[in-house]
Design an enzyme around this catalytic site. Sequence first.
Site, PDB file in Angstrom:
ATOM      1  N   ARG A 114      -7.132   2.315   6.761  1.00  0.00           N
ATOM      2  CA  ARG A 114      -7.383   3.102   5.561  1.00  0.00           C
ATOM      3  C   ARG A 114      -8.873   3.419   5.431  1.00  0.00           C
ATOM      4  NH1 ARG A 114      -4.808   6.570   2.173  1.00  0.00           N
ATOM      5  NH2 ARG A 114      -4.923   6.027  -0.036  1.00  0.00           N
ATOM      6  N   THR A 417       0.141  13.533   4.607  1.00  0.00           N
ATOM      7  CA  THR A 417       0.573  12.549   5.598  1.00  0.00           C
ATOM      8  C   THR A 417       1.606  13.016   6.609  1.00  0.00           C
ATOM      9  OG1 THR A 417       2.342  11.432   4.393  1.00  0.00           O
ATOM     10  CG2 THR A 417       0.137  10.699   3.922  1.00  0.00           C
ATOM     11  N   SER A 489      -2.595   3.420  -1.752  1.00  0.00           N
ATOM     12  CA  SER A 489      -1.782   4.396  -1.034  1.00  0.00           C
ATOM     13  C   SER A 489      -0.310   4.203  -1.367  1.00  0.00           C
ATOM     14  CB  SER A 489      -1.987   4.225   0.474  1.00  0.00           C
ATOM     15  OG  SER A 489      -1.071   5.019   1.195  1.00  0.00           O
ATOM     16  N   GLY A 513       3.043  11.996  -0.343  1.00  0.00           N
ATOM     17  CA  GLY A 513       2.346  11.488  -1.510  1.00  0.00           C
ATOM     18  C   GLY A 513       3.086  10.327  -2.146  1.00  0.00           C
TER      19      GLY A 513
END
Length: 606
Positions: A114, A417, A489, A513
Amino acid sequence: MSPRLNVLALALLLGACAATPPSFTYIPLPQQPELASGYQDKPGWATRHYAVAAANPLATDAGRQVLAAGGSALDAAIAVQMVLGLVEPQSSGIGGGAFLLYYDGKVVSAYDGRETAPAAADERLFLTAEGKPMEFDAAVVGGRSVGVPGAVAMLEMAHREQGKLPWAALFQPAIRLAEQGFAVSPRLFTLLQSERYLKQDPVAAAYFYQPDGQPWPVGHVLQNQPYAEVLRAIAAQGSKALLQGPVAEAIVAKVRGHAANPGRLTLADLAAYRPKKRTALCSDYRAREHDYRLCGFPPPSSGMLAIGQILGMLNATPAAGLPLQSGADGRPLPSPQWLHLYTEAARLAFADRAKYVGDPDFVAAPGGSWQSMLAPGYLAARAGLIGETSMKTAQPGQPGVLQTALGLAAPQPEYGTSHISIIDADGHALSMTTTVEAQFGARQMVNPSGRGAGGFLLNNQLTDFNFAPNDAAGLPTANRVQPGKRPRSSMSPTLVFDKASGQVLISAGSPGGALIIHYTAKTLYAMLNWGMDAQQAISLPNFGASGAPTQLEQRRFPADTVAWLQAHGHEVRETEMTSGLQAIGRRDGGFFGGADPRREGVVMGD
């Protein structure tokens, strides 16, 4: 030669063979078999020995070829990721981050790549001069939102522990495709056509768009020599080629030099980045009289916590006894009664998420352990709050013994993503979700050499922090901006095991998301409770709730389902819910994988 020398020579030969890793030579697909944007039914794919599921056929094929050459699931994921950064740049790449869950046959490891906030970032990063949260797009576009990219350093760490093929060999596919070119896919073209901000960046405009400002058409062969040059450097030098030296200098110049919205990233921030190896977050789950072990990513991801809470709460309701119903086309659908229970459980889980979940290096778990949020007694008590009508807005519970002095964060957008699922011939399994956050990230493209058109995009991951550092009561929120912190996240890479035997059964995950949690939970529930294969589960209509509205995938549910939910207090919103699920499930004789009909992914294997 004497018999003794013969034996010695054979031993030396075998020793040399054992010490030499398998070789890998990439052969590109003759054409790019892209599927159209929108919704297109997919059959699912059966394989015997191994399988790769990714969001683009070129990326999937790169992973398949790595496995065919004797590489590990981790090796394949590196090749897949580097190709995705080229052919699906809107979703992930070397300028972003990732969460990787890996099972090596004995242990499940969680590799955290991350992004981190710069040392100069503070709680006011996304506040206006008047102290109000910035408009989301105003915060995203430019350098302000860019965090330190972590995906490459994380993959390098994982490769040292789990790789079989040489690191440099795994960059072959992406380098070759970048230099020779790839055909623009329907999805990439559609997103470029609708994109408002990307062409404001001169480097991105020169690469993605024609001189008249229109995106390159579907089928146009797009070359990216600058990306290939960066990949060659990373292949030769490792992640330091990205985080130090000329490439790092180009990243910092891009971030800090943005005319309207500069960021605070420095060379020291990049050089100081370290990926983390965390303990996977696992919990037991029972479905159809069978016991499973669900493993996912711990905080700073909220994915496994929320999924575990939702599934655990559903098991404390009558949900398991509610059968599927048939839609007008004869396909199975969740009943409105089941959707009511699911979305109420989801509201409760998201309320806990908003209060408690943040980077564990900055935020303590309630009760001293994240397992407190998954405790069966706690989830049963939370499920007891579900009534016959919707609660609309849920309040967080108290999973720990002591009250926590954290505020309740306001909801804000999350995007982006891509997801990769792989199981190799040794039974080692990988689930990796990878991101630049919003569509095309911060809309900033870096071309370190300045030669030719292309490069790589930077993330806008810092906008995953809460813009307002405190809640209405003035309490600090768990996910506020702090220097060096990783933003919370929703990424939900998941592995499912048979609890009794320990055998890996499922690898799954999705982009989307905050809706990632719902997409992944839907797929797991359908496979474990309704007995669906991976493709059937993925193809089910999407649904979810994080706050008051109940979201249903547009044009996928009958009017009587909507009417029932509305009659029971739900504010129903029918909307596009474009998941990008990838999943592989074990079955007799091998595996069966599925890819989302809403995107361009496929499954390949042998």
